[in-house]
Design a protein around this motif. Sequence first.
Motif, PDB file in Angstrom:
ATOM      1  N   LYS A 122      53.912  57.217 -20.443  1.00 31.49           N
ATOM      2  CA  LYS A 122      53.191  56.661 -21.590  1.00 31.49           C
ATOM      3  C   LYS A 122      53.814  55.337 -22.031  1.00 31.49           C
ATOM      4  O   LYS A 122      53.099  54.367 -22.321  1.00 31.49           O
ATOM      5  CB  LYS A 122      53.221  57.685 -22.728  1.00 31.49           C
ATOM      6  CG  LYS A 122      52.524  57.264 -24.014  1.00 31.49           C
ATOM      7  CD  LYS A 122      52.475  58.436 -24.978  1.00 31.49           C
ATOM      8  CE  LYS A 122      52.003  58.024 -26.360  1.00 31.49           C
ATOM      9  NZ  LYS A 122      52.996  57.200 -27.095  1.00 31.49           N
ATOM     10  N   LYS A 123      55.143  55.268 -22.057  1.00 26.68           N
ATOM     11  CA  LYS A 123      55.817  54.041 -22.487  1.00 26.68           C
ATOM     12  C   LYS A 123      55.567  52.897 -21.502  1.00 26.68           C
ATOM     13  O   LYS A 123      55.354  51.743 -21.902  1.00 26.68           O
ATOM     14  CB  LYS A 123      57.311  54.285 -22.648  1.00 26.68           C
ATOM     15  CG  LYS A 123      57.667  55.063 -23.902  1.00 26.68           C
ATOM     16  CD  LYS A 123      57.230  54.321 -25.151  1.00 26.68           C
ATOM     17  CE  LYS A 123      57.469  55.142 -26.398  1.00 26.68           C
ATOM     18  NZ  LYS A 123      56.934  54.445 -27.602  1.00 26.68           N
ATOM     19  N   ALA A 124      55.617  53.202 -20.214  1.00 22.69           N
ATOM     20  CA  ALA A 124      55.361  52.166 -19.209  1.00 22.69           C
ATOM     21  C   ALA A 124      53.947  51.619 -19.359  1.00 22.69           C
ATOM     22  O   ALA A 124      53.707  50.406 -19.249  1.00 22.69           O
ATOM     23  CB  ALA A 124      55.583  52.726 -17.813  1.00 22.69           C
ATOM     24  N   HIS A 125      53.003  52.514 -19.604  1.00 26.36           N
ATOM     25  CA  HIS A 125      51.604  52.090 -19.792  1.00 26.36           C
ATOM     26  C   HIS A 125      51.473  51.234 -21.049  1.00 26.36           C
ATOM     27  O   HIS A 125      50.794  50.189 -21.036  1.00 26.36           O
ATOM     28  CB  HIS A 125      50.704  53.325 -19.887  1.00 26.36           C
ATOM     29  CG  HIS A 125      49.269  52.995 -20.162  1.00 26.36           C
ATOM     30  ND1 HIS A 125      48.712  53.094 -21.419  1.00 26.36           N
ATOM     31  CD2 HIS A 125      48.284  52.536 -19.340  1.00 26.36           C
ATOM     32  CE1 HIS A 125      47.434  52.727 -21.355  1.00 26.36           C
ATOM     33  NE2 HIS A 125      47.156  52.388 -20.123  1.00 26.36           N
TER      34      HIS A 125
ATOM     35  N   HIS B 121      52.303  47.946 -17.977  1.00 27.39           N
ATOM     36  CA  HIS B 121      52.520  48.119 -16.548  1.00 27.39           C
ATOM     37  C   HIS B 121      51.423  48.986 -15.930  1.00 27.39           C
ATOM     38  O   HIS B 121      50.748  49.764 -16.622  1.00 27.39           O
ATOM     39  CB  HIS B 121      53.884  48.768 -16.302  1.00 27.39           C
ATOM     40  CG  HIS B 121      55.021  47.953 -16.840  1.00 27.39           C
ATOM     41  ND1 HIS B 121      55.290  46.672 -16.402  1.00 27.39           N
ATOM     42  CD2 HIS B 121      55.949  48.218 -17.799  1.00 27.39           C
ATOM     43  CE1 HIS B 121      56.333  46.194 -17.059  1.00 27.39           C
ATOM     44  NE2 HIS B 121      56.750  47.107 -17.916  1.00 27.39           N
ATOM     45  N   THR B 122      51.252  48.849 -14.626  1.00 28.72           N
ATOM     46  CA  THR B 122      50.307  49.688 -13.893  1.00 28.72           C
ATOM     47  C   THR B 122      51.034  50.973 -13.521  1.00 28.72           C
ATOM     48  O   THR B 122      52.038  50.944 -12.800  1.00 28.72           O
ATOM     49  CB  THR B 122      49.814  48.981 -12.616  1.00 28.72           C
ATOM     50  OG1 THR B 122      49.230  47.728 -12.975  1.00 28.72           O
ATOM     51  CG2 THR B 122      48.775  49.844 -11.895  1.00 28.72           C
TER      52      THR B 122
ATOM     53  N   GLU C 232      43.572  51.188 -17.383  1.00 29.06           N
ATOM     54  CA  GLU C 232      44.114  50.076 -18.179  1.00 29.06           C
ATOM     55  C   GLU C 232      43.793  50.260 -19.655  1.00 29.06           C
ATOM     56  O   GLU C 232      44.653  50.071 -20.523  1.00 29.06           O
ATOM     57  CB  GLU C 232      43.536  48.748 -17.672  1.00 29.06           C
ATOM     58  CG  GLU C 232      44.135  47.537 -18.379  1.00 29.06           C
ATOM     59  CD  GLU C 232      43.646  46.233 -17.780  1.00 29.06           C
ATOM     60  OE1 GLU C 232      43.889  45.175 -18.411  1.00 29.06           O
ATOM     61  OE2 GLU C 232      43.014  46.265 -16.695  1.00 29.06           O
ATOM     62  N   ASN C 233      42.569  50.622 -19.949  1.00 34.88           N
ATOM     63  CA  ASN C 233      42.175  50.862 -21.347  1.00 34.88           C
ATOM     64  C   ASN C 233      42.056  52.369 -21.578  1.00 34.88           C
ATOM     65  O   ASN C 233      40.965  52.892 -21.810  1.00 34.88           O
ATOM     66  CB  ASN C 233      40.850  50.156 -21.656  1.00 34.88           C
ATOM     67  CG  ASN C 233      40.958  48.654 -21.495  1.00 34.88           C
ATOM     68  OD1 ASN C 233      41.883  48.040 -22.003  1.00 34.88           O
ATOM     69  ND2 ASN C 233      40.006  48.066 -20.777  1.00 34.88           N
TER      70      ASN C 233
END
Length: 350
Positions: free
Chosen positions: A23-26, A30-31, A57-58
């Motif tokens: 979740k944090k990476a998103h 980031h992909t 992405e969204n």
Amino acid sequence: MKICYVVSNIKSERCGTTLVLMKKAHERGHTVYVMNVGGFNFMQGSPICICCKMVPENFDYESEEDFLAKMKTDAIPWKMLDSAELDVMFLRNNPTEETIDRHWAERSGLAFARLVQQQGVLVLNDANSMSHSFIDKLYFEELPELIKPDSLITRDKTAIIDFWEKSGKKIVLKPLEGSGGKNIYLIDEHRSNFNQIIKTLTEKGYIIAQKFLPEVSEGDVRVLVMNGKILEKDGVPAIMRRVNKDESEFRSNVSLGGKTVKAELTPSMERIVALTAPKLIRDGFFFVGLDIVKDKLIEINVMSPGGLYYGGKLGLPEFGDTVIEAIERKVEYKALHKDNFSNKMLATMD
């Protein structure tokens, strides 16, 4: 960056540290991909292909729990991806939790990850070192004796009895390959069900016996270590105490009903980390969990350490940001310095 998290099986994945990090990476733009340990595909002469799901992405979600629930649905399709397109592969599956009918899954993730690592993808933790420490309780025994309780690893009943007598007739027995507090037994002066316990454990393999630490009644403290240092944010360390569910239970694993509470960092904990860190850094272990009782390290988790999810519930800082920021730096170092740093060096580079 493009980062893929390897889990045992997305369908059975629970809310935990992996979810927090995904979740944090998103959120940081980031992909993000997630794949099952059974999703590797090898064709001679070609890069490893992985069957994975990509976080949209969204992506619309209301909570961490909702994030995971939606990732499990068929609305997010599986796709084949050339693993060479990745910047990072983060191994988050725990081989010791695999069931007998999934014996194939125990070592395959590490084996394929080593090939992905050879393609130039940054693998965390270092796949070669993870292979060396596959039995993490044996890796634990390579650490300084000063910080560990007395222990014995054997399949010999007589040797266990001798160790029991030398240890004040109170020891803990557990399988050498195991996790989650399963099949762990306290053997006291009464030696209740001793023969049956030995039979049960030896059927599973080697047994590790440890001298019982009375302080375990207060629970143990999980200390999360990143790049050889205690993970922290805004001066707050990523530590939490796991407390037994009641006085009759000496195990404090959350999976067994234990609960997590806030903990204070002690000089003993800092010393244990300081004495453990050089080996972790040398071996390329980016993210590790240490379990400590007073002034003794009782276990080390290098495969899939957890704690971030429960820390969040306790009101601790969002350490996930700190972890992802560290990975971002490693990807930058790799891009700037090309092949000057090995995967093992990059894994623990601050």
